[in-house]
Design an enzyme around this catalytic site. Structure first.
Site, PDB file in Angstrom:
ATOM      1  N   LYS A 218     -22.325 -41.699 -94.100  1.00 57.33           N
ATOM      2  CA  LYS A 218     -21.121 -42.147 -94.820  1.00 57.33           C
ATOM      3  C   LYS A 218     -20.869 -43.640 -94.595  1.00 57.33           C
ATOM      4  CE  LYS A 218     -17.372 -42.592 -96.905  1.00 57.33           C
ATOM      5  NZ  LYS A 218     -16.183 -41.887 -97.189  1.00 57.33           N
ATOM      6  N   CYS A 272     -11.650 -48.114 -97.678  1.00 55.58           N
ATOM      7  CA  CYS A 272     -12.960 -47.537 -97.341  1.00 55.58           C
ATOM      8  C   CYS A 272     -14.001 -48.627 -97.138  1.00 55.58           C
ATOM      9  CB  CYS A 272     -13.420 -46.606 -98.467  1.00 55.58           C
ATOM     10  SG  CYS A 272     -12.176 -45.397 -98.907  1.00 55.58           S
TER      11      CYS A 272
HETATM   12  N1  SAJ Z   1     -15.899 -54.165-105.986  1.00 55.52           N
HETATM   13  C1  SAJ Z   1     -16.393 -55.417-106.332  1.00 55.52           C
HETATM   14  N2  SAJ Z   1     -17.545 -55.493-107.055  1.00 55.52           N
HETATM   15  C2  SAJ Z   1     -18.207 -54.370-107.468  1.00 55.52           C
HETATM   16  C3  SAJ Z   1     -17.707 -53.086-107.105  1.00 55.52           C
HETATM   17  C4  SAJ Z   1     -16.547 -53.018-106.358  1.00 55.52           C
HETATM   18  O1  SAJ Z   1     -15.812 -56.464-105.984  1.00 55.52           O
HETATM   19  O2  SAJ Z   1     -19.236 -54.518-108.147  1.00 55.52           O
HETATM   20  C5  SAJ Z   1     -14.675 -54.082-105.172  1.00 55.52           C
HETATM   21  C6  SAJ Z   1     -13.524 -53.368-105.883  1.00 55.52           C
HETATM   22  O3  SAJ Z   1     -12.831 -54.239-106.740  1.00 55.52           O
HETATM   23  C7  SAJ Z   1     -12.688 -52.898-104.715  1.00 55.52           C
HETATM   24  C8  SAJ Z   1     -13.751 -52.584-103.652  1.00 55.52           C
HETATM   25  O4  SAJ Z   1     -14.927 -53.251-104.053  1.00 55.52           O
HETATM   26  O5  SAJ Z   1     -11.861 -53.947-104.238  1.00 55.52           O
HETATM   27  C9  SAJ Z   1     -14.067 -51.109-103.474  1.00 55.52           C
HETATM   28  O6  SAJ Z   1     -14.087 -50.433-104.717  1.00 55.52           O
HETATM   29  P1  SAJ Z   1     -15.122 -49.282-105.111  1.00 55.52           P
HETATM   30  O7  SAJ Z   1     -14.728 -48.773-106.438  1.00 55.52           O
HETATM   31  O8  SAJ Z   1     -16.522 -49.795-105.026  1.00 55.52           O
HETATM   32  O9  SAJ Z   1     -15.002 -48.177-103.973  1.00 55.52           O
HETATM   33  P2  SAJ Z   1     -13.767 -47.372-103.310  1.00 55.52           P
HETATM   34  O10 SAJ Z   1     -13.371 -48.087-102.056  1.00 55.52           O
HETATM   35  O11 SAJ Z   1     -12.692 -47.030-104.268  1.00 55.52           O
HETATM   36  O12 SAJ Z   1     -14.512 -45.973-102.927  1.00 55.52           O
HETATM   37  C10 SAJ Z   1     -15.648 -46.012-102.064  1.00 55.52           C
HETATM   38  C11 SAJ Z   1     -16.785 -45.197-102.707  1.00 55.52           C
HETATM   39  N3  SAJ Z   1     -18.030 -45.469-102.001  1.00 55.52           N
HETATM   40  C12 SAJ Z   1     -19.162 -45.857-102.647  1.00 55.52           C
HETATM   41  O13 SAJ Z   1     -19.199 -46.054-103.854  1.00 55.52           O
HETATM   42  C13 SAJ Z   1     -20.382 -46.031-101.806  1.00 55.52           C
HETATM   43  C14 SAJ Z   1     -16.453 -43.712-102.684  1.00 55.52           C
HETATM   44  O14 SAJ Z   1     -17.552 -42.937-103.162  1.00 55.52           O
HETATM   45  C15 SAJ Z   1     -16.092 -43.271-101.249  1.00 55.52           C
HETATM   46  O15 SAJ Z   1     -15.771 -41.890-101.182  1.00 55.52           O
HETATM   47  C16 SAJ Z   1     -14.884 -44.074-100.832  1.00 55.52           C
HETATM   48  O16 SAJ Z   1     -15.273 -45.464-100.803  1.00 55.52           O
HETATM   49  C17 SAJ Z   1     -14.450 -43.598 -99.452  1.00 55.52           C
HETATM   50  O17 SAJ Z   1     -13.517 -42.768 -99.369  1.00 55.52           O
HETATM   51  O18 SAJ Z   1     -15.085 -43.976 -98.459  1.00 55.52           O
END
Ligand code: SAJ
Length: 427
Positions: A218, A272
């Site tokens: 994870k 996360c």
């Molecule tokens: N972000 C970027 N660029 C990108 C993708 C995301 O800047 O290309 C930023 C987003 O704007 C945000 C942050 O990253 O600020 C996180 O967003 P996210 O949508 O990537 O992820 P989370 O935090 O909402 O959810 C993540 C997920 N993990 C992965 O995709 C590996 C989810 O599957 C997990 O269950 C969750 O963390 C968790 O609970 O750990």
């Protein structure tokens, strides 16, 4: 084995949808949370968090009598612990955040009181490596009359596993069913019991490993994403210096069949991806150089954006000599940590807006279509306005979150303002 009564401890963004999912399959579910308001809300058939489809599921589960919430654990056949694992307060800016396992400890101590031979306890909270064994040790401390896997292996009275949640906020209900599940039992029997529980609703594969590898899996998923986003954020800073459009650049590079660069932004937020890599770094600081560097790149992006705004103000004043700095209005588009949600936790957009307001040199407007009241950290310093008010009254438009509403803003609406676009939807 038959798990007819399932208790979910911690009824937040993960625990409540999980509880509702078991209830939808007609399991008797006892939800436990220390928050009386959450318990009362759920027992009234309502929800205290925002997640699509969850309201209907919870209402049905409560109305049909399959889900009930309470503040203290009751006997059940399986216990799923989905409580927060935040950081301990850091001493100074340079210190490495350490995980705070106190919520897991309290949940374990509470569950221990009602455990009986044959029960299964699953830790779902994202945790540092070793946390599941630690949880099992806390349970054993409370219940010397029962045996646990760390001392009795396959013959233990109680089964223990780590099965991390991996669902994406905003898509939780679908992903709980469809995603593959990592099953990290402390013994094979612990894994087998966990699979039986998750098979109630999981349609993805249930892949077995041990508890420590499941914990690390994870953390690895979220760290991998953090490192990839850091690369994109670093590229955006390099491209700004070299006067290259980073969005065009990434599109071009991604045409290569083996390149898949993520998107830059104002920083990485949420509870996360911005948190979990620290659980690896704090345990293995010497070895985690790349993961640590990525965290620093992503954590420093909000201050880079603030510096960018300051230089834009200087440029704006030099082309508008009739204006004073006090007459400049900046509109910050978006406060949440990512698009189309209302969640402001660990949000870089919120941090940037607050930092600009604290400078106390210009008027700051905030546009956030997903909230109706500003958080206390901004109240009194910033006005919450609509998209059109912001466009009509600002000199500088700072795009921080790629909400659907902001994608509808046309080029002509932005003709007479200076634009800083951290998400690449207006440029
Ligand atoms: N972000 C970027 N660029 C990108 C993708 C995301 O800047 O290309 C930023 C987003 O704007 C945000 C942050 O990253 O600020 C996180 O967003 P996210 O949508 O990537 O992820 P989370 O935090 O909402 O959810 C993540 C997920 N993990 C992965 O995709 C590996 C989810 O599957 C997990 O269950 C969750 O963390 C968790 O609970 O750990």
């Amino acid at each position: 084995m038959s798990f007819n009564t399932i208790s979910v401890v911690g009824l937040g963004y993960i625990g409540l949808p999980t509880a509702a999912m078991f209830a939808s399959k007609e399991k008797k579910v006892i939800g436990v949370d220390v928050n009386q308001h959450a318990v009362d809300t759920i027992n009234a058939g309502k929800i205290h968090i925002v997640e699509p489809e969850l309201d209907v599921m919870v209402k049905r589960a409560v109305d049909e009598g399959f889900l009930r919430a309470t503040t203290s654990p009751e006997p059940a056949d399986a216990f799923l612990i989905a409580v927060p694992t935040p950081f301990l307060p850091i001493k100074d800016q340079d210190s490495i955040p350490e995980p705070d396992l106190s919520y897991i400890k309290s949940a374990a101590k509470a569950v221990a009181k009602v455990l009986k031979k044959g029960d299964l306890v699953i830790l779902e909270s994202t945790s540092p490596v070793g946390a599941t064994e630690q949880m099992s040790a806390w349970l054993a401390e409370e219940r010397s009359d029962l045996s646990f896997p760390q001392t009795h292996g396959e013959d233990s009275d109680i089964r223990i596993a780590h099965c991390p949640e991996r669902v994406l906020p905003g898509h939780v209900v679908r992903e709980l069913v469809e995603n593959d599940r990592v099953i990290g039992g402390m013994t094979n029997k612990c894994s087998e019991a966990s699979i039986e529980v998750y098979r109630t609703f999981v349609e993805g594969d249930c892949v077995v490993t041990n508890a420590r590898t499941a914990e690390m899996a994870k953390l690895t998923e979220n760290s991998s994403r953090d490192v990839s986003i850091a690369f994109a954020n670093e590229l955006s800073i390099i491209c700004d210096k070299l006067d290259i459009d980073v969005w065009e650049l990434i599109n071009l590079a991604n045409l290569h069949p083996r390149v898949n660069i993520l998107q830059p932004g104002p920083g990485v937020g949420g509870h996360c991806i911005a948190v979990d890599p620290w659980f690896i770094i704090s345990e293995t600081p010497t070895e985690s150089t790349l993961i640590h560097a990525a965290r620093k790149v992503n954590d420093s992006k909000p201050s880079w954006v603030v510096e960018k705004v300051k230089s834009t103000i200087t440029d704006f004043l030099s082309t508008n000599p009739a204006k004073t700095i006090g007459e400049v209005t900046i509109a910050c588009f978006g406060l949440s940590f990512k698009a189309n949600i209302d969640d402001l936790r660990e949000s870089p957009a919120l941090e940037i807006t607050k930092d600009l307001a604290m400078l106390n040199i210009c008027t700051i407007l905030a546009v956030e279509p997903n909230i109706s009241i500003l958080p206390s950290s901004l109240s009194g310093m910033v006005d919450l306005v609509s998209v059109s008010e912001a466009l009509n009254h600002s000199d500088i438009c700072l795009l921080l979150v790629d909400h659907a509403e902001f994608k509808l803003v046309s080029k002509s609406d932005l003709e007479n303002v200076a634009i800083i676009d951290t998400k690449g939807i207006w440029t």
